[in-house]
Design a protein around this motif. Structure first.
Motif, PDB file in Angstrom:
ATOM      1  N   SER A 105      -0.252 -10.176  22.488  1.00 52.57           N
ATOM      2  CA  SER A 105      -1.425 -10.929  22.057  1.00 52.57           C
ATOM      3  C   SER A 105      -1.922 -10.453  20.683  1.00 52.57           C
ATOM      4  O   SER A 105      -1.756  -9.288  20.317  1.00 52.57           O
ATOM      5  N   ASN A 147       1.699 -12.066  27.913  1.00 48.38           N
ATOM      6  CA  ASN A 147       0.436 -12.409  27.266  1.00 48.38           C
ATOM      7  C   ASN A 147       0.719 -12.721  25.798  1.00 48.38           C
ATOM      8  O   ASN A 147       1.003 -11.829  25.009  1.00 48.38           O
ATOM      9  N   ASP A 153      -0.559 -15.777  29.745  1.00 47.64           N
ATOM     10  CA  ASP A 153      -1.827 -15.984  29.050  1.00 47.64           C
ATOM     11  C   ASP A 153      -1.509 -16.545  27.665  1.00 47.64           C
ATOM     12  O   ASP A 153      -0.942 -15.855  26.817  1.00 47.64           O
TER      13      ASP A 153
HETATM   14  C1  NAG Z   1      -4.248 -10.953  27.139  1.00 45.87           C
HETATM   15  O1  NAG Z   1      -4.640 -10.158  26.051  1.00 45.87           O
HETATM   16  C2  NAG Z   1      -5.974 -10.369  25.629  1.00 45.87           C
HETATM   17  C3  NAG Z   1      -6.194  -9.536  24.398  1.00 45.87           C
HETATM   18  O2  NAG Z   1      -5.595  -8.276  24.487  1.00 45.87           O
HETATM   19  C4  NAG Z   1      -6.920 -10.002  26.753  1.00 45.87           C
HETATM   20  O3  NAG Z   1      -8.259 -10.254  26.365  1.00 45.87           O
HETATM   21  C5  NAG Z   1      -6.566 -10.816  27.996  1.00 45.87           C
HETATM   22  O4  NAG Z   1      -7.372 -10.374  29.075  1.00 45.87           O
HETATM   23  C6  NAG Z   1      -5.095 -10.611  28.339  1.00 45.87           C
HETATM   24  N1  NAG Z   1      -4.744 -11.448  29.470  1.00 45.87           N
HETATM   25  C7  NAG Z   1      -4.374 -10.942  30.635  1.00 45.87           C
HETATM   26  C8  NAG Z   1      -4.006 -11.940  31.681  1.00 45.87           C
HETATM   27  O5  NAG Z   1      -4.344  -9.740  30.857  1.00 45.87           O
END
Ligand code: NAG
Ligand code: NAG
Ligand code: NAG
Ligand code: NAG
Ligand code: NAG
Ligand code: NAG
Length: 602
Positions: A474, A501, A529
């Motif tokens: 991410s 993610n 995600d």
């Molecule tokens: C994916 O990464 C973002 C940023 O690091 C975070 O806010 C989000 O919770 C993550 N999603 C999951 C499913 O862990």
């Protein structure tokens, strides 16, 4: 006209009232009831009445009583306590429906009263914290809101019931409490007395900030030493003398007790004299063969503290499994160890063999710290989880770790978190190369929130071919170009991938194309995600097509924060067609307001 109540109903009401009056007048006849009536009775009693019925049950009467049961003759033997067990579970579910699934214990009577006491304490805390409160804690009145669950539904009509005061509840149900959370107001001699019957295993203490609470706290600890295995202090002010007092109480344990397993200090101020640490604290760290996890988080600790803890643990024959020093300021903590002067084998004589988890998140660690850590890894030969996120270790820092892994391909690392470590594309490409050479492949990796750009996509594509289970990429600036490259790279099945993610990458339609290519290739994928990726609305139909053609386990695709115009009302076909365990697979933007594109530029 209302239906007239049945005779059985009226009898049960009357027995209930008698049972609620308590132990001075037990009603032995009730135990002679035939099983089906006794079962009906149990199923209709409020908690206090059920408790009294169960407690006063004459020993063995249940046996005698089942022998007369025709069901038994016909060979249907039922678990004796099964009816009580089911009744307690039903009462728990009625009162805390949201907690039933997470309640791990199977002893519903025990968790019912434990939870009940916690509710009473939380309510009493409000009264005790009022500036004008000066009475006894034990005399604080419990509200009808709580009492209606355990006594009468219309409790206000039963004012003479002796269960209105907090002390009644601790005297009667205290022995069921294993885990409690206590505010400072409960650290006083009176409450220690109230809690005499408790056999606490786990205790969370908040807001110890003045000396007056320390001695009663220590008394409470001593009182529960036989059973206590977990202590957590939050929002506390811990001077050296307070730490000494607390650790001294914990050290009183004799060899036969189970010993402290989890010790944690969070969001507190721990003032340590740099020259001399409280001796009981050091003894406590040294003594604990039983100690499995130690946490000192978010408590303004410095490098000196961390170094002392680390070297005490190294020198004692500790069996520690997890050490968490996150959210402090421990930069420089390993700088005075003289790693380089001796060979690895010599160094490793002092070691934390049992350590599996180390968290150093958010400590302002720099590249020198990372270099020292790489040397220290030889002392942690079984480390599986390393969290270095939120530390500016940069490429030079990561290169120190890379060279350690390259020289020790047998290193058992399984989970690595390098989020927001100011890494660049080159550093991460080298890292991914070296990780793929480890003998035991990594299970989870996060390199999120490093500005890597699309140049890293090729290496990530290669890395995806390893048996990685969870990958967080991410907020790295992959962009459309990066996702195009990723699409090109994935051709084979990704048999192990469980979570990915890719949020906050400005991936647009290419991000959706990547995911729709990935889904059929990753049969075990549970969650993806893809939020905040500027994805247009046609992404949804792409993903739907991809989902239709696969029989995977996928539970959730998070698409919040994308500029699409999905509707989320329950009539939407997506909610009916794509569900897993009763929940929709697609997590969609809630309202047009949340469709604003996420801007990941600083
Ligand atoms: C994916 O990464 C973002 C940023 O690091 C975070 O806010 C989000 O919770 C993550 N999603 C999951 C499913 O862990
Ligand atoms: C509890 O309730 C009783 C009866 O209503 C009242 O007399 C008593 O003052 C209350 N106690 C406290 C501590 O408020
Ligand atoms: C050390 O800890 C592990 C759990 O991490 C436990 O299974 C083992 O029994 C402990 N060893 C000793 C000697 O206490
Ligand atoms: C962190 O520790 C350093 C010394 O190692 C000190 O100079 C700095 O002020 C500390 N930062 C904070 C936020 O306490
Ligand atoms: C890293 O941090 C330590 C301690 O704060 C400091 O002494 C050292 O100079 C820093 N190293 C670099 C390269 O910035
Ligand atoms: C990174 O993503 C993985 C997989 O979705 C997730 O398990 C993990 O919690 C994420 N990390 C953060 C900080 O959100």
């Amino acid at each position: 006209m209302e239906k007239a109540p049945s005779l059985v109903f009226l009898c049960i009401q009357s027995i209930k009232t008698q049972l609620l009056r308590g132990c001075d007048n037990p009603i032995p006849d009730v135990y002679e009831l035939p099983p089906h009536l006794f079962g009906d009775l149990i199923a209709q009693l409020p908690a206090l009445a059920l408790q009294n019925l169960q407690t006063d049950m004459p020993f063995k009467s249940w046996d005698d009583y089942e022998l007369t049961d025709d069901c038994l003759k016909s060979g249907r033997k039922r678990g004796r306590n099964e009816k009580f067990h089911r009744a307690w579970k039903k009462l728990f579910k009625l009162r805390w429906p949201e907690l039933v699934d997470s309640a791990k214990s199977g002893d519903w009577q025990q968790i019912y009263w434990e939870r009940h006491l916690q509710n009473c304490l939380d309510e009493a805390a409000e009264a005790a914290l009022r500036p004008l409160f000066s009475g006894r804690i034990g005399c604080i009145n419990i509200s009808d809101n709580i009492l209606r669950y355990i006594c009468h539904e219309d409790h206000a009509n039963f004012r003479n019931c002796d269960c209105t005061e907090l002390s009644f509840h601790f005297m009667k149900f205290g022995s069921y409490a294993r885990c409690l959370r206590l505010l400072n107001v409960f650290c006083n001699t009176e409450t220690c007395e109230l809690m005499r019957a408790c056999k606490l295993q786990s205790l969370v203490i908040r807001w110890i900030r003045s000396e007056e609470h320390v001695e009663p706290l220590c008394k409470l600890l001593t009182q529960n030493l036989e059973t206590l295995n977990s202590l957590e202090l939050i929002h506390c002010k811990l001077s050296p003398s307070v730490m000494n007092a607390i650790c001294t109480s914990l050290l009183e344990k004799d060899m036969h007790t189970n010993g402290m397993q989890h010790f944690s200090i969070k969001t507190s101020s721990l003032e340590m004299d740099p020259v001399s640490f409280p001796s009981a604290f050091i003894s406590f760290l040294k003594s604990g063969r039983s100690l499995l996890s130690l946490k000192f988080c978010d408590s303004l600790l410095d490098g000196h503290f961390a170094r002392t803890v680390f070297s005490v643990l190294l020198d004692s024959s500790s069996n520690l499994s997890s050490l968490d020093l996150s959210e402090n300021n421990i930069s420089g903590w390993l700088s005075t160890f003289n790693w380089r002067s001796a060979a690895d084998s010599l160094l490793a004589e002092r070691s934390l063999r049992s350590l599996h988890v180390l968290s150093l998140r958010g400590n302002d660690l720099n590249k020198s710290d990372a270099e020292n850590l790489a040397h220290a890894l030889v002392h942690m030969p079984n480390l599986e989880t390393l969290d270095l996120s939120d530390n500016p270790i940069e490429d030079d820092g990561i290169r120190s770790l890379i060279s350690y892994f390259t020289n020790h391909p047998e290193y058992p690392l399984a989970n690595l978190n390098l989020e927001n470590c100011e890494l660049s594309c080159d550093g991460v490409i080298d890292l991914l190369d070296s990780l793929s050479l480890l003998e035991k492949p990594l299970k989870s990796l996060s390199i999120a929130d490093n500005a890597l750009g699309s140049g890293v996509a090729d290496a990530i594509g290669d890395f995806l071919a390893s048996p990685i289970q969870s990958l967080n990429i991410s907020g790295m600036g992959l962009g459309s170009i990066g996702f195009l490259e990723l699409q090109r790279k994935i051709v084979k099945e990704l048999m192990m991938l469980l979570n990915i993610n890719i949020s906050k990458n400005r991936g647009g339609l290419e991000a959706a194309r990547f995911l729709s290519k990935l889904i059929p290739l990753a049969p075990k994928l549970l969650s993806a995600d893809t939020s905040y990726n500027l994805m247009p609305s046609e992404s949804l139909s792409l993903l739907c097509t991809s989902l239709k053609s696969t029989k995977g386990d996928l539970e959730s695709i998070d698409m919040t924060g994308n500029s699409c115009s999905y509707r989320t009302d329950n009539d939407h076909p997506l909610f009916h067609e794509f569900q897993r365990n009763g929940k929709p697979i697609f997590v969609l933007p809630k309202s047009p307001a949340s469709n604003v594109p996420y801007d990941d530029d600083p």
